[in-house]
Design a protein around this motif. Structure first.
Motif, mmCIF file in Angstrom:
data_model
loop_
_atom_site.group_PDB
_atom_site.id
_atom_site.type_symbol
_atom_site.label_atom_id
_atom_site.label_comp_id
_atom_site.label_asym_id
_atom_site.label_seq_id
_atom_site.Cartn_x
_atom_site.Cartn_y
_atom_site.Cartn_z
ATOM 1 N N PRO A 1 -52.307 20.729 -6.464
ATOM 2 C CA PRO A 1 -51.380 21.831 -6.179
ATOM 3 C C PRO A 1 -50.240 21.859 -7.191
ATOM 4 O O PRO A 1 -49.789 20.826 -7.676
ATOM 5 C CB PRO A 1 -50.864 21.503 -4.776
ATOM 6 C CG PRO A 1 -51.837 20.563 -4.188
ATOM 7 C CD PRO A 1 -52.472 19.830 -5.317
ATOM 8 N N TRP A 2 -49.798 23.062 -7.485
ATOM 9 C CA TRP A 2 -48.786 23.250 -8.519
ATOM 10 C C TRP A 2 -47.416 22.872 -7.997
ATOM 11 O O TRP A 2 -47.037 23.241 -6.887
ATOM 12 C CB TRP A 2 -48.793 24.704 -8.976
ATOM 13 C CG TRP A 2 -47.715 25.054 -9.938
ATOM 14 C CD1 TRP A 2 -46.624 25.834 -9.692
ATOM 15 C CD2 TRP A 2 -47.608 24.632 -11.292
ATOM 16 N NE1 TRP A 2 -45.859 25.927 -10.823
ATOM 17 C CE2 TRP A 2 -46.433 25.190 -11.818
ATOM 18 C CE3 TRP A 2 -48.401 23.821 -12.113
ATOM 19 C CZ2 TRP A 2 -46.026 24.977 -13.126
ATOM 20 C CZ3 TRP A 2 -47.991 23.613 -13.405
ATOM 21 C CH2 TRP A 2 -46.810 24.191 -13.903
ATOM 22 N N GLN A 3 -46.708 22.095 -8.800
ATOM 23 C CA GLN A 3 -45.304 21.843 -8.516
ATOM 24 C C GLN A 3 -44.505 22.576 -9.571
ATOM 25 O O GLN A 3 -44.789 22.400 -10.763
ATOM 26 C CB GLN A 3 -45.011 20.355 -8.564
ATOM 27 C CG GLN A 3 -45.635 19.623 -7.392
ATOM 28 C CD GLN A 3 -45.421 18.144 -7.472
ATOM 29 O OE1 GLN A 3 -45.382 17.584 -8.556
ATOM 30 N NE2 GLN A 3 -45.282 17.517 -6.329
ATOM 31 N N PRO A 4 -43.534 23.384 -9.157
ATOM 32 C CA PRO A 4 -42.844 24.211 -10.147
ATOM 33 C C PRO A 4 -42.240 23.385 -11.275
ATOM 34 O O PRO A 4 -41.644 22.330 -11.033
ATOM 35 C CB PRO A 4 -41.754 24.895 -9.329
ATOM 36 C CG PRO A 4 -42.216 24.816 -7.928
ATOM 37 C CD PRO A 4 -43.042 23.589 -7.806
ATOM 38 N N ALA A 5 -42.416 23.860 -12.490
ATOM 39 C CA ALA A 5 -41.839 23.170 -13.640
ATOM 40 C C ALA A 5 -40.358 23.511 -13.713
ATOM 41 O O ALA A 5 -39.937 24.591 -13.301
ATOM 42 C CB ALA A 5 -42.550 23.600 -14.910
ATOM 43 N N TYR A 6 -39.578 22.594 -14.240
ATOM 44 C CA TYR A 6 -38.149 22.833 -14.382
ATOM 45 C C TYR A 6 -37.906 23.628 -15.655
ATOM 46 O O TYR A 6 -38.254 23.180 -16.737
ATOM 47 C CB TYR A 6 -37.414 21.499 -14.441
ATOM 48 C CG TYR A 6 -36.003 21.605 -14.959
ATOM 49 C CD1 TYR A 6 -35.023 22.251 -14.220
ATOM 50 C CD2 TYR A 6 -35.655 21.067 -16.188
ATOM 51 C CE1 TYR A 6 -33.743 22.366 -14.697
ATOM 52 C CE2 TYR A 6 -34.369 21.168 -16.675
ATOM 53 C CZ TYR A 6 -33.424 21.822 -15.933
ATOM 54 O OH TYR A 6 -32.156 21.947 -16.410
ATOM 55 N N ILE A 7 -37.366 24.821 -15.520
ATOM 56 C CA ILE A 7 -36.995 25.622 -16.692
ATOM 57 C C ILE A 7 -35.526 25.993 -16.533
ATOM 58 O O ILE A 7 -35.131 26.600 -15.538
ATOM 59 C CB ILE A 7 -37.825 26.909 -16.814
ATOM 60 C CG1 ILE A 7 -39.321 26.608 -16.792
ATOM 61 C CG2 ILE A 7 -37.453 27.672 -18.068
ATOM 62 C CD1 ILE A 7 -39.896 26.096 -18.053
ATOM 63 N N PRO B 1 -48.720 25.549 -16.770
ATOM 64 C CA PRO B 1 -49.295 26.525 -15.834
ATOM 65 C C PRO B 1 -50.791 26.739 -16.049
ATOM 66 O O PRO B 1 -51.526 26.936 -15.089
ATOM 67 C CB PRO B 1 -48.504 27.794 -16.140
ATOM 68 C CG PRO B 1 -47.214 27.314 -16.664
ATOM 69 C CD PRO B 1 -47.493 26.039 -17.380
ATOM 70 N N SER B 2 -51.254 26.679 -17.306
ATOM 71 C CA SER B 2 -52.678 26.931 -17.526
ATOM 72 C C SER B 2 -53.544 25.784 -17.026
ATOM 73 O O SER B 2 -54.759 25.949 -16.896
ATOM 74 C CB SER B 2 -52.942 27.171 -19.011
ATOM 75 O OG SER B 2 -52.652 26.018 -19.747
ATOM 76 N N ASP B 3 -52.939 24.610 -16.735
ATOM 77 C CA ASP B 3 -53.733 23.521 -16.169
ATOM 78 C C ASP B 3 -54.257 23.883 -14.785
ATOM 79 O O ASP B 3 -55.225 23.297 -14.308
ATOM 80 C CB ASP B 3 -52.880 22.244 -16.058
ATOM 81 C CG ASP B 3 -52.583 21.666 -17.422
ATOM 82 O OD1 ASP B 3 -53.232 22.084 -18.391
ATOM 83 O OD2 ASP B 3 -51.682 20.816 -17.522
ATOM 84 N N MET B 4 -53.591 24.833 -14.137
ATOM 85 C CA MET B 4 -54.004 25.218 -12.794
ATOM 86 C C MET B 4 -55.319 25.987 -12.804
ATOM 87 O O MET B 4 -55.935 26.170 -11.769
ATOM 88 C CB MET B 4 -52.933 26.102 -12.141
ATOM 89 C CG MET B 4 -51.674 25.379 -11.798
ATOM 90 S SD MET B 4 -52.003 24.013 -10.706
ATOM 91 C CE MET B 4 -52.519 24.866 -9.250
ATOM 92 N N LEU B 5 -55.731 26.478 -13.976
ATOM 93 C CA LEU B 5 -56.974 27.251 -14.039
ATOM 94 C C LEU B 5 -58.204 26.350 -13.930
ATOM 95 O O LEU B 5 -59.304 26.828 -13.712
ATOM 96 C CB LEU B 5 -57.022 28.046 -15.346
ATOM 97 C CG LEU B 5 -55.927 29.110 -15.475
ATOM 98 C CD1 LEU B 5 -55.940 29.703 -16.860
ATOM 99 C CD2 LEU B 5 -56.129 30.192 -14.446
ATOM 100 N N ALA B 6 -57.998 25.048 -14.127
ATOM 101 C CA ALA B 6 -59.127 24.132 -14.030
ATOM 102 C C ALA B 6 -59.586 24.053 -12.578
ATOM 103 O O ALA B 6 -58.771 24.130 -11.662
ATOM 104 C CB ALA B 6 -58.719 22.750 -14.529
ATOM 105 N N PRO B 7 -60.887 23.901 -12.363
ATOM 106 C CA PRO B 7 -61.344 23.760 -10.980
ATOM 107 C C PRO B 7 -60.829 22.436 -10.399
ATOM 108 O O PRO B 7 -60.704 21.437 -11.110
ATOM 109 C CB PRO B 7 -62.871 23.766 -11.111
ATOM 110 C CG PRO B 7 -63.146 23.423 -12.521
ATOM 111 C CD PRO B 7 -61.998 23.887 -13.320
ATOM 112 N N GLU B 8 -60.542 22.435 -9.111
ATOM 113 C CA GLU B 8 -60.037 21.268 -8.391
ATOM 114 C C GLU B 8 -58.737 20.761 -8.995
ATOM 115 O O GLU B 8 -58.510 19.553 -9.117
ATOM 116 C CB GLU B 8 -61.073 20.140 -8.379
ATOM 117 C CG GLU B 8 -62.354 20.524 -7.655
ATOM 118 C CD GLU B 8 -63.454 19.498 -7.857
ATOM 119 O OE1 GLU B 8 -63.141 18.388 -8.306
ATOM 120 O OE2 GLU B 8 -64.603 19.827 -7.574
ATOM 121 N N ALA B 9 -57.871 21.668 -9.408
ATOM 122 C CA ALA B 9 -56.571 21.246 -9.927
ATOM 123 C C ALA B 9 -55.663 20.870 -8.746
ATOM 124 O O ALA B 9 -55.787 21.428 -7.658
ATOM 125 C CB ALA B 9 -55.943 22.368 -10.733
#
Lengths: 429, 138
Positions: A415-421, A405-413
């Motif tokens: 789009p997030w795909q939900p991680a499997y938990i 999830p913290s990778d999304m804080l990078a600029p130009e990341a």
């Protein structure tokens, strides 16, 4: 989840408030040999501390390497401007490859434990709190994404193995930190300073004091895992009313039990309590370095630092498990996942009538083998095979390169795909 | 009935995986102004040491006189050990070699390495088992 709450910017505001004047005064004084010489000659007018020493040293011929201001010995921790002249500190800064933006004065402050200097503007308590939050956040999300099926108890144990006092103490040791025998204003700022005499302020992590805390101890109340996630700290331990008071009580109890007849030699090597104080001081230093990097260099630098120094450590997750009734748990797992019921079959054996028989038992669900194990009896082999099957379920991993999830804080990341938990526990407590 | 956790395990650090920390943390250089055996050492301190120190900021360097004694270099290591080398009558370039030797040492006691590979990881192939596979025909 509360543990995934990211560090907000209001803490850094409080951090950077600390000692602005100290930094300014340090910048105004250029570090040069001339300054040193002026100070050593000016001691003739003002009787400084070293001139009054009775060691018979000729101070004109061998001037002290670092003349201390007369007030230094009365201070609880070294003055900030002395950080610029400490060889140990500069070497530590280079050894950790810290960014240039992180000044030596802040690094010196991370080495002052709350037990050495109670003033929060001069000790590392605030930095350590921020560092603890950041370390626990990054390690928690990494463990959860890497092993999405782990039960909560195992996640807590893994968190303890990566971010608890013992591993962070080892990290500090691996950086070559030396500690001062006794803290004070005159010690080298490059030494870790903590006091074994009085416990400092304990850092409190996230968590809440339970209303029923008194009854938990008295009546052995059962605590659910869900309530532990909400109320307890990052390792699933209860938040006590006042950790500092508890430590003080432990210290008092230790003092009360102090036996005069014990040889002082044995005491000088330390005991359980002093080792624990030293461990906490080292761990808090590691956390404070992380907090200092965050305060001066920001999010990306601190993430890279945690990744290279703490996440790079290794832990065998399969050794964290302990099972009661593994066969029943495996049965429930197969039922929950709509697998065929597990059946144990003997695959191979030798020496059934001898003193050391060996059986190989596999557990099958339909045509799929879930796990197998070797044991000295059929029952033991079946239990071990069930444990191996459960471990292979719990330790499923999508691979080391799963996005966090913290990778999304990078600029130009991307789009997030939900991680499997996974929900984790097969059998809820 | 639930899974229990063993809370006594601690993760193991691996220097070089992630960050690398040079194991030599401090070097002491001792020299004598008068004695002939320190001639090379005095030359080394004047000519090569500033350059070496600038190239290795992670090593704390102290230079101190030790009158009427042979020149010595002492390396202090992160594991608490120290190694000392007497550099009497050596040329500055030879001393530089010794300094680099101390810099590159790990601080561990010297041991004969008998096995070419040492690892804390399990073997990928696993241990051979006589109970699996086709077995051996007797």
């Amino acid at each position: 989840m509360k543990r995934l709450r990211p560090a907000s910017s209001r803490w850094t505001g409080w951090l950077l408030v600390a000692r602005p004047g100290a930094l300014r005064s340090a910048q105004q004084q250029p570090v040069s040999l001339t300054l040193r010489r002026q100070q050593s000659t000016s001691t003739a007018t003002a009787p400084a501390s070293y001139n009054t020493q009775l060691d018979g040293t000729d101070h004109d011929r061998f001037p002290p390497l670092e003349p201390l201001p007369p007030s230094a010995t009365s201070l609880p921790s070294p003055l900030p401007e002395r950080a610029l002249r400490s060889a140990k500190l500069a070497a530590l800064h280079a050894r950790l490859s810290l960014p240039k933006k992180l000044p030596l004065q802040t690094l010196a402050r991370t080495l002052v434990d709350a037990s050495a200097d109670e003033n929060p503007k001069f000790n590392n308590a605030n930095l350590a709190f921020v560092g603890q939050t950041l370390i626990n956040y990054h390690i928690a999300e990494w463990i959860m994404v890497r092993y999405p099926r782990l039960p909560m108890a195992i996640i807590w144990a893994a968190m303890l193995a990566y971010t608890g006092p013992a591993p962070l103490h080892q990290v500090a040791r691996s950086w070559g930190i030396e500690s001062a025998a006794v803290p004070g204003g005159e010690v080298d700022p490059g030494l870790l300073q903590y006091s074994l005499e009085k416990p400092g302020t304990a850092i409190r992590g996230f968590g809440y004091k339970r209303e029923e805390l008194d009854f938990i101890d008295k009546y052995k109340f059962r605590q659910s895992i869900n309530s532990g996630v909400i109320f307890d700290d990052d390792y699933g331990n209860l938040i006590r009313e006042n950790a500092q008071r508890q430590r003080q009580e432990e210290q008092d109890a230790m003092d009360a039990n102090y036996d005069e007849s014990i040889e002082p030699d044995h005491m000088s090597y330390g005991n359980e309590a002093t080792r624990s104080l030293a461990e906490n001081a080292h761990a808090n230093f590691t956390r404070a370095v992380v907090g200092a990097i965050y305060a001066h260099c920001g999010r990306d630098a601190v993430k890279a630092f945690i990744k290279s120094h703490i996440m790079s450590r290794t832990l065998d997750f399969s050794k964290l498990f302990e099972f009661k009734n593994p066969t029943r748990e495996l049965n429930m797992l197969c039922e929950r996942e709509d697998f065929d019921p597990p059946i144990a079959r003997m695959l191979s054996e030798t020496g059934r009538l001898s003193r050391t028989p060996v059986y190989v038992v596999g557990i099958f669900s339909g045509n799929d083998k879930l796990g197998e194990a070797v044991g000295p009896s059929l029952d033991m082999a079946r239990l071990k095979a069930a444990m191996n099957s459960l471990k292979s379920w719990y330790l499923y991993s999508p691979g080391g390169n799963a996005r966090l999830p913290s990778d999304m804080l990078a600029p130009e990341a991307r789009p997030w795909q939900p991680a499997y938990i996974d929900i984790g526990e097969v059998v809820a407590r | 009935m639930t899974v229990l956790a063993i809370k006594t395990l601690v993760s193991t650090g691996r220097n070089g995986v992630g960050a690398f920390i040079l194991q030599c943390k401090k070097m002491d250089f001792h020299y004598c102004d008068w004695a002939g055996s320190s001639k090379g050492m005095n030359g080394f301190i004047k000519s090569a040491l500033p350059e070496f120190a600038a190239a290795h900021p992670q090593i704390e360097i102290t230079v101190s006189p030790r009158p009427s004694k042979h020149p010595v270099i002492i390396g202090h290591y992160i594991n608490g050990n120290q190694k000392s080398i007497c550099v009497r009558n050596l040329e500055p370039l030879q001393i530089l070699k010794k300094v680099e030797l101390l810099r590159d040492a790990s601080g561990q006691k010297l041991k004969k390495v008998r096995k070419p590979v040492q690892s804390i990881n399990d073997s990928v192939r696993g241990v051979w088992s006589p109970y699996h596979g086709e077995g051996m025909k007797v």
